[in-house]
Design a protein around this motif. Structure first.
Motif, PDB file in Angstrom:
ATOM      1  N   MET A   1       0.855  -1.194   0.000  1.00  0.00           N
ATOM      2  CA  MET A   1       0.000   0.000   0.000  1.00  0.00           C
ATOM      3  C   MET A   1       0.893   1.248   0.000  1.00  0.00           C
ATOM      4  O   MET A   1       1.687   1.442   0.911  1.00  0.00           O
ATOM      5  N   LYS A   2       0.744   2.071  -1.049  1.00  0.00           N
ATOM      6  CA  LYS A   2       1.618   3.246  -1.193  1.00  0.00           C
ATOM      7  C   LYS A   2       0.859   4.569  -1.035  1.00  0.00           C
ATOM      8  O   LYS A   2       1.424   5.553  -0.583  1.00  0.00           O
ATOM      9  N   TYR A   3      -0.423   4.565  -1.485  1.00  0.00           N
ATOM     10  CA  TYR A   3      -1.203   5.812  -1.481  1.00  0.00           C
ATOM     11  C   TYR A   3      -2.532   5.592  -0.766  1.00  0.00           C
ATOM     12  O   TYR A   3      -3.100   4.502  -0.822  1.00  0.00           O
ATOM     13  N   CYS A   4      -3.040   6.643  -0.157  1.00  0.00           N
ATOM     14  CA  CYS A   4      -4.350   6.566   0.519  1.00  0.00           C
ATOM     15  C   CYS A   4      -5.439   6.355  -0.518  1.00  0.00           C
ATOM     16  O   CYS A   4      -5.514   7.091  -1.513  1.00  0.00           O
ATOM     17  N   GLN A   5      -6.302   5.363  -0.275  1.00  0.00           N
ATOM     18  CA  GLN A   5      -7.376   5.059  -1.225  1.00  0.00           C
ATOM     19  C   GLN A   5      -8.509   6.087  -1.163  1.00  0.00           C
ATOM     20  O   GLN A   5      -9.394   6.093  -2.011  1.00  0.00           O
ATOM     21  N   LEU A   6      -8.460   6.970  -0.147  1.00  0.00           N
ATOM     22  CA  LEU A   6      -9.494   7.999  -0.007  1.00  0.00           C
ATOM     23  C   LEU A   6      -9.059   9.343  -0.589  1.00  0.00           C
ATOM     24  O   LEU A   6      -9.883  10.083  -1.130  1.00  0.00           O
ATOM     25  N   ALA A   8      -5.423   9.842  -1.946  1.00  0.00           N
ATOM     26  CA  ALA A   8      -4.239   9.684  -2.805  1.00  0.00           C
ATOM     27  C   ALA A   8      -2.945  10.265  -2.216  1.00  0.00           C
ATOM     28  O   ALA A   8      -1.914  10.293  -2.883  1.00  0.00           O
ATOM     29  N   TYR A  34      -6.501  -1.247   8.096  1.00  0.00           N
ATOM     30  CA  TYR A  34      -6.135  -2.540   8.687  1.00  0.00           C
ATOM     31  C   TYR A  34      -6.132  -3.614   7.603  1.00  0.00           C
ATOM     32  O   TYR A  34      -6.898  -3.543   6.640  1.00  0.00           O
TER      33      TYR A  34
ATOM     34  N   MET B   1     -13.607   3.455  -1.713  1.00  0.00           N
ATOM     35  CA  MET B   1     -12.293   3.443  -2.352  1.00  0.00           C
ATOM     36  C   MET B   1     -12.316   4.365  -3.577  1.00  0.00           C
ATOM     37  O   MET B   1     -13.107   4.157  -4.492  1.00  0.00           O
ATOM     38  N   LYS B   2     -11.449   5.387  -3.550  1.00  0.00           N
ATOM     39  CA  LYS B   2     -11.465   6.384  -4.627  1.00  0.00           C
ATOM     40  C   LYS B   2     -10.207   6.340  -5.494  1.00  0.00           C
ATOM     41  O   LYS B   2     -10.263   6.654  -6.681  1.00  0.00           O
ATOM     42  N   TYR B   3      -9.069   6.008  -4.876  1.00  0.00           N
ATOM     43  CA  TYR B   3      -7.792   6.036  -5.601  1.00  0.00           C
ATOM     44  C   TYR B   3      -7.063   4.702  -5.437  1.00  0.00           C
ATOM     45  O   TYR B   3      -7.176   4.057  -4.387  1.00  0.00           O
ATOM     46  N   CYS B   4      -6.282   4.343  -6.452  1.00  0.00           N
ATOM     47  CA  CYS B   4      -5.490   3.114  -6.385  1.00  0.00           C
ATOM     48  C   CYS B   4      -4.428   3.257  -5.300  1.00  0.00           C
ATOM     49  O   CYS B   4      -3.680   4.243  -5.271  1.00  0.00           O
ATOM     50  N   GLN B   5      -4.347   2.256  -4.421  1.00  0.00           N
ATOM     51  CA  GLN B   5      -3.365   2.310  -3.324  1.00  0.00           C
ATOM     52  C   GLN B   5      -1.943   2.027  -3.821  1.00  0.00           C
ATOM     53  O   GLN B   5      -0.988   2.210  -3.078  1.00  0.00           O
ATOM     54  N   LEU B   6      -1.807   1.595  -5.071  1.00  0.00           N
ATOM     55  CA  LEU B   6      -0.478   1.311  -5.636  1.00  0.00           C
ATOM     56  C   LEU B   6       0.068   2.474  -6.467  1.00  0.00           C
ATOM     57  O   LEU B   6       1.266   2.716  -6.495  1.00  0.00           O
ATOM     58  N   ALA B   8      -2.145   5.634  -7.169  1.00  0.00           N
ATOM     59  CA  ALA B   8      -2.924   6.855  -6.922  1.00  0.00           C
ATOM     60  C   ALA B   8      -3.817   7.294  -8.084  1.00  0.00           C
ATOM     61  O   ALA B   8      -4.418   8.369  -8.039  1.00  0.00           O
TER      62      ALA B   8
END
Lengths: 200, 200
Positions: A1-6, A8, A34, B1-6, B8
């Motif tokens: 996991m690199k970026y926030c999914q809410l 970015a 989590y 979920m709005k943005y890709c966690q890998l 963005a």
């Protein structure tokens, strides 16, 4: 996991206040993401003296035999998921009212919990789905023990044939451990039959 | 979920090829982000004729009584998680070798699966953790039935006191349903005692 999914924003991996383990945190949103184990649900479908197995058309373990099983989906119960997977992978219908919880497995090294339900096939009609090369019924003496895809399938089948001798099918939970490549062992941690046996 | 966690990139919610349900997909990374039910693990700790309950210091159900339980973590077994939660929430040690799987609950409307293990308290020493206002032992006649936090706790305690009368503790799985606010009902779907009873 690199970026926030809410939002970015780049994720921070740290121990949140009041916690004791590092988590994926978004400091912008003040949210902790989590990660938790996933459940895999399946059946051991029986017809008279035979059990149904599927030969896998997908990785991992392409070409090896398994019981029909797959990831539990949001919005479904473990039994509904097990029946769905049996239909999807084997094209097989089971007697839903006859399903009973049978074996559970903890696989902490890959963050999975397995549930198998013992059940009865409605008929000899089945049809391999896209994830299966073939589907077949096996007598105990014909089980391809050396070509089973997963240890949880092997232990479930061993228990079934042992339990069938006295027609009693306790619910058992096993912890699987994976100390070295190729060495998976099962430890019985709970049995509704009351006694506890260390097995491997 | 709005943005890709890998990467963005904004997420696309669509049915992936070969699937039949909409998922969160990153078209840039060609990755599907699945969402699955979470497991909650806990214990029913017993000492002689009493059971241990915790009064919640957190929402939901602040101030109400519950069995010690919490989310299963990656890397742990269901039993290890249940013992950890009992220590964290109640400061109570249980006899690990005496734990047996007891009740399971499917809560598909909130994507949860509950596991309770029946176990024995090591001593009367306990100590409320930060998530508990107080911890206490209750005889059957003193259980605060109207102040229990969750239906799964109520059903587990009801089963325990009924089972204790004949000293037999089958493993049971229940499906919980939530047809309307305030109306949660439990249906028995599997029992290691062999018979099946519809209850609510």
């Amino acid at each position: 996991m690199k970026y926030c999914q809410l939002c970015a924003t780049p994720i921070t991996h740290r121990v949140p206040p009041g916690d004791d383990k590092p988590r994926y945190c978004c400091l912008q949103c003040d949210v902790v993401f989590y990660e938790n184990p996933k459940n895999i649900v399946g059946t051991l479908p029986v017809l008279e003296d035979k059990v149904l197995l599927c030969r896998r058309a997908i990785e991992p373990r392409h070409g090896l035999w398994t019981l029909p099983a797959g990831f539990l989906e949001n919005g479904e119960t473990t039994l509904a998921g097990a029946i769905r997977e049996t239909l999807e992978e084997a094209g097989a219908e089971v007697l839903a009212e006859d399903c009973t919880l049978y074996t559970l497995f903890n696989l902490p090294y890959i963050n999975q919990v397995y549930f198998f339900f013992l059940t009865t096939l409605r008929s000899t009609h089945f049809d391999p789905g896209p994830e299966s090369l073939e589907v077949a019924l096996f007598r105990e003496e014909d089980i391809p023990w050396e070509e089973l895809a997963f240890s949880v399938v092997k232990v479930t089948l061993q228990q079934y044939f042992a339990d069938r001798r006295d027609a009693h099918f306790p619910v058992r939970m096993f912890d699987m451990s994976y100390p070295a490549p190729g060495q998976i062992s099962a430890t019985l941690v709970s049995s509704s039959a009351g006694h506890r046996i260390r097995s491997s």
